[in-house]
Design a protein around this motif. Structure first.
Motif, PDB file in Angstrom:
ATOM      1  N   LYS A  69       0.846  -1.194   0.000  1.00 23.24           N
ATOM      2  CA  LYS A  69       0.000   0.000   0.000  1.00 23.24           C
ATOM      3  C   LYS A  69       0.881   1.245   0.000  1.00 23.24           C
ATOM      4  O   LYS A  69       0.568   2.258  -0.605  1.00 23.24           O
ATOM      5  N   SER A  70       2.035   1.138   0.684  1.00 23.39           N
ATOM      6  CA  SER A  70       2.997   2.239   0.682  1.00 23.39           C
ATOM      7  C   SER A  70       4.390   1.716   1.011  1.00 23.39           C
ATOM      8  O   SER A  70       4.541   0.694   1.683  1.00 23.39           O
ATOM      9  N   VAL A  71       5.385   2.427   0.514  1.00 28.80           N
ATOM     10  CA  VAL A  71       6.791   2.158   0.801  1.00 28.80           C
ATOM     11  C   VAL A  71       7.437   3.518   1.027  1.00 28.80           C
ATOM     12  O   VAL A  71       7.418   4.372   0.140  1.00 28.80           O
ATOM     13  N   GLU A  72       7.988   3.707   2.225  1.00 28.94           N
ATOM     14  CA  GLU A  72       8.586   4.999   2.557  1.00 28.94           C
ATOM     15  C   GLU A  72       9.884   4.794   3.322  1.00 28.94           C
ATOM     16  O   GLU A  72      10.034   3.818   4.048  1.00 28.94           O
ATOM     17  N   SER A  73      10.795   5.763   3.136  1.00 24.90           N
ATOM     18  CA  SER A  73      12.018   5.778   3.907  1.00 24.90           C
ATOM     19  C   SER A  73      12.125   7.137   4.585  1.00 24.90           C
ATOM     20  O   SER A  73      12.323   8.142   3.909  1.00 24.90           O
ATOM     21  N   PRO A  74      11.990   7.171   5.917  1.00 23.72           N
ATOM     22  CA  PRO A  74      12.028   8.447   6.626  1.00 23.72           C
ATOM     23  C   PRO A  74      13.432   9.015   6.813  1.00 23.72           C
ATOM     24  O   PRO A  74      13.575  10.164   7.219  1.00 23.72           O
ATOM     25  N   ASP A  75      14.459   8.225   6.470  1.00 23.80           N
ATOM     26  CA  ASP A  75      15.822   8.656   6.797  1.00 23.80           C
ATOM     27  C   ASP A  75      16.799   8.544   5.619  1.00 23.80           C
ATOM     28  O   ASP A  75      17.969   8.248   5.802  1.00 23.80           O
ATOM     29  N   GLY A  76      16.321   8.769   4.425  1.00 27.13           N
ATOM     30  CA  GLY A  76      17.219   8.760   3.271  1.00 27.13           C
ATOM     31  C   GLY A  76      17.613   7.393   2.758  1.00 27.13           C
ATOM     32  O   GLY A  76      18.572   7.261   2.030  1.00 27.13           O
ATOM     33  N   PHE A 117      18.667   3.620  -3.211  1.00 29.21           N
ATOM     34  CA  PHE A 117      18.230   2.962  -4.436  1.00 29.21           C
ATOM     35  C   PHE A 117      17.618   1.589  -4.178  1.00 29.21           C
ATOM     36  O   PHE A 117      17.308   0.871  -5.126  1.00 29.21           O
ATOM     37  N   PHE A 118      17.418   1.239  -2.923  1.00 31.46           N
ATOM     38  CA  PHE A 118      16.780  -0.033  -2.595  1.00 31.46           C
ATOM     39  C   PHE A 118      15.393  -0.137  -3.225  1.00 31.46           C
ATOM     40  O   PHE A 118      14.951  -1.221  -3.594  1.00 31.46           O
ATOM     41  N   ILE A 119      14.726   0.969  -3.346  1.00 31.12           N
ATOM     42  CA  ILE A 119      13.379   0.962  -3.932  1.00 31.12           C
ATOM     43  C   ILE A 119      13.410   0.359  -5.335  1.00 31.12           C
ATOM     44  O   ILE A 119      12.451  -0.267  -5.783  1.00 31.12           O
ATOM     45  N   ASN A 120      14.541   0.482  -6.052  1.00 29.87           N
ATOM     46  CA  ASN A 120      14.663  -0.124  -7.375  1.00 29.87           C
ATOM     47  C   ASN A 120      14.636  -1.640  -7.305  1.00 29.87           C
ATOM     48  O   ASN A 120      14.269  -2.311  -8.270  1.00 29.87           O
ATOM     49  N   THR A 171      18.390  -6.076   7.857  1.00 27.41           N
ATOM     50  CA  THR A 171      17.490  -6.722   8.805  1.00 27.41           C
ATOM     51  C   THR A 171      16.066  -6.481   8.326  1.00 27.41           C
ATOM     52  O   THR A 171      15.773  -5.465   7.687  1.00 27.41           O
ATOM     53  N   MET A 172      15.206  -7.432   8.599  1.00 32.48           N
ATOM     54  CA  MET A 172      13.798  -7.318   8.234  1.00 32.48           C
ATOM     55  C   MET A 172      12.987  -7.690   9.462  1.00 32.48           C
ATOM     56  O   MET A 172      13.215  -8.736  10.065  1.00 32.48           O
ATOM     57  N   THR A 173      12.045  -6.818   9.823  1.00 27.18           N
ATOM     58  CA  THR A 173      11.231  -7.034  11.012  1.00 27.18           C
ATOM     59  C   THR A 173       9.761  -6.860  10.669  1.00 27.18           C
ATOM     60  O   THR A 173       9.381  -5.831  10.082  1.00 27.18           O
ATOM     61  N   ALA A 174       8.953  -7.837  11.028  1.00 26.91           N
ATOM     62  CA  ALA A 174       7.503  -7.712  10.870  1.00 26.91           C
ATOM     63  C   ALA A 174       6.955  -7.046  12.122  1.00 26.91           C
ATOM     64  O   ALA A 174       7.025  -7.613  13.211  1.00 26.91           O
ATOM     65  N   VAL A 175       6.423  -5.844  11.970  1.00 27.31           N
ATOM     66  CA  VAL A 175       5.836  -5.117  13.090  1.00 27.31           C
ATOM     67  C   VAL A 175       4.495  -5.747  13.451  1.00 27.31           C
ATOM     68  O   VAL A 175       4.173  -5.937  14.624  1.00 27.31           O
ATOM     69  N   ASP A 176       3.731  -6.088  12.424  1.00 25.42           N
ATOM     70  CA  ASP A 176       2.452  -6.787  12.572  1.00 25.42           C
ATOM     71  C   ASP A 176       2.165  -7.463  11.234  1.00 25.42           C
ATOM     72  O   ASP A 176       3.070  -7.589  10.405  1.00 25.42           O
ATOM     73  N   ASP A 177       0.934  -7.877  10.988  1.00 29.17           N
ATOM     74  CA  ASP A 177       0.611  -8.601   9.759  1.00 29.17           C
ATOM     75  C   ASP A 177       0.760  -7.779   8.485  1.00 29.17           C
ATOM     76  O   ASP A 177       0.860  -8.341   7.397  1.00 29.17           O
ATOM     77  N   HIS A 178       0.758  -6.457   8.611  1.00 28.23           N
ATOM     78  CA  HIS A 178       0.775  -5.623   7.408  1.00 28.23           C
ATOM     79  C   HIS A 178       1.898  -4.596   7.366  1.00 28.23           C
ATOM     80  O   HIS A 178       2.041  -3.893   6.373  1.00 28.23           O
ATOM     81  N   ASN A 179       2.687  -4.489   8.424  1.00 28.65           N
ATOM     82  CA  ASN A 179       3.766  -3.507   8.487  1.00 28.65           C
ATOM     83  C   ASN A 179       5.108  -4.202   8.656  1.00 28.65           C
ATOM     84  O   ASN A 179       5.276  -5.026   9.552  1.00 28.65           O
ATOM     85  N   LEU A 180       6.047  -3.813   7.785  1.00 29.21           N
ATOM     86  CA  LEU A 180       7.354  -4.435   7.730  1.00 29.21           C
ATOM     87  C   LEU A 180       8.406  -3.328   7.733  1.00 29.21           C
ATOM     88  O   LEU A 180       8.208  -2.279   7.117  1.00 29.21           O
ATOM     89  N   VAL A 181       9.511  -3.557   8.426  1.00 27.21           N
ATOM     90  CA  VAL A 181      10.612  -2.592   8.437  1.00 27.21           C
ATOM     91  C   VAL A 181      11.872  -3.306   7.949  1.00 27.21           C
ATOM     92  O   VAL A 181      12.237  -4.371   8.466  1.00 27.21           O
ATOM     93  N   ILE A 182      12.517  -2.709   6.941  1.00 26.48           N
ATOM     94  CA  ILE A 182      13.791  -3.209   6.428  1.00 26.48           C
ATOM     95  C   ILE A 182      14.833  -2.154   6.756  1.00 26.48           C
ATOM     96  O   ILE A 182      14.629  -0.969   6.477  1.00 26.48           O
ATOM     97  N   ALA A 183      15.940  -2.577   7.370  1.00 24.59           N
ATOM     98  CA  ALA A 183      16.985  -1.625   7.765  1.00 24.59           C
ATOM     99  C   ALA A 183      18.337  -2.083   7.235  1.00 24.59           C
ATOM    100  O   ALA A 183      18.642  -3.284   7.226  1.00 24.59           O
ATOM    101  N   PHE A 184      19.135  -1.105   6.823  1.00 19.32           N
ATOM    102  CA  PHE A 184      20.483  -1.348   6.316  1.00 19.32           C
ATOM    103  C   PHE A 184      21.494  -0.714   7.256  1.00 19.32           C
ATOM    104  O   PHE A 184      21.154   0.160   8.054  1.00 19.32           O
ATOM    105  N   GLN A 194      18.080   4.409   4.734  1.00 20.83           N
ATOM    106  CA  GLN A 194      18.667   3.424   5.654  1.00 20.83           C
ATOM    107  C   GLN A 194      17.580   2.505   6.207  1.00 20.83           C
ATOM    108  O   GLN A 194      17.813   1.324   6.407  1.00 20.83           O
ATOM    109  N   THR A 195      16.406   3.054   6.432  1.00 17.82           N
ATOM    110  CA  THR A 195      15.271   2.285   6.935  1.00 17.82           C
ATOM    111  C   THR A 195      14.114   2.427   5.955  1.00 17.82           C
ATOM    112  O   THR A 195      13.837   3.527   5.479  1.00 17.82           O
ATOM    113  N   TRP A 196      13.455   1.312   5.667  1.00 17.41           N
ATOM    114  CA  TRP A 196      12.306   1.313   4.752  1.00 17.41           C
ATOM    115  C   TRP A 196      11.092   0.749   5.472  1.00 17.41           C
ATOM    116  O   TRP A 196      11.155  -0.346   6.017  1.00 17.41           O
ATOM    117  N   ASN A 197      10.012   1.502   5.482  1.00 18.01           N
ATOM    118  CA  ASN A 197       8.744   1.068   6.082  1.00 18.01           C
ATOM    119  C   ASN A 197       7.804   0.655   4.961  1.00 18.01           C
ATOM    120  O   ASN A 197       7.501   1.455   4.077  1.00 18.01           O
TER     121      ASN A 197
END
Length: 192
Positions: A107-114, A187-190, A168-181, A116-119
């Motif tokens: 539904k959405s893919v965002e990185s709040p910190d340039g 360019f991870f979005i690519n 690292t990949m963390t499931a916050v709940d059934d629909h929210n995932l956090v990927i961190a480098f 390093q972290t992808w929600n």
């Protein structure tokens, strides 16, 4: 590439119904008998929650069910699968002009910190073709049991460890995932 291909294979199995209008839905003719026999719930019950339905806008008009698909390829080693894989569900997809990325399975893919972290927020109510819910647990399976499994992935590709450490990949709940480098990876979005 193998890890990403595995993730794509998982995602291609999804039942992502497009072309649905918010007010009413059309049932595929080949499924009407199964619905009438009680083998399959009505289309409204098989779609994600209304606000998360992914609507595909046709170029010209809505197509016809059935028929024959003929595919071509420019690769001597391909059997057309390179062309056929392009429309399969991914977390995001390029727009028609390939100038921006649009939400697709996500539904959405965002990185709040340039970068390093992808929600990543998945659409609620998505299901596999067998009716089981598609959740972050499915993506965690790829991460924990494929990418981090040294028997299956003896060398983790650089796109999954751009700063020398595996993401690292963390499931916050059934629909929210956090990927961190370990560092910025804008360019991870690519890769999604």
């Amino acid at each position: 590439m193998r890890g990403f291909t595995g993730l794509l294979a998982v995602l291609t199995c999804l039942l992502l119904l497009g072309g649905a209008a918010a007010a009413s839905y059309s049932e595929a003719p080949m499924l009407q008998q199964r619905v009438a026999a009680g083998e399959l719930p009505p289309v409204e019950e098989r779609l994600p929650i209304p606000e998360d339905v992914y609507v595909v806008t046709p170029y010209d008009s809505i197509g016809q069910y059935g028929g024959t698909l003929r595919a071509i390829t420019l690769s001597a080693t391909s059997q057309g699968d390179d062309i056929l894989a392009m429309p399969f569900p991914n977390l995001i997809k390029p727009d028609d002009g390939a100038s921006v990325f649009l939400p697709h399975v996500a539904k959405s893919v965002e990185s709040p910190d340039g970068g390093q972290t992808w929600n990543i927020v998945l659409r609620e109510g998505m299901r596999w073709s067998d009716g089981h819910p598609f959740t972050t647990a499915d993506l965690m399976f790829w991460y924990e049991d494929v990418l981090l499994n040294e028997d299956l992935t003896p060398v983790v590709g650089v796109k999954w460890r751009p700063h020398g450490e595996v993401m690292t990949m963390t499931a916050v709940d059934d629909h929210n995932l956090v990927i961190a480098f370990a560092g910025p990876n804008p360019f991870f979005i690519n890769e999604l």
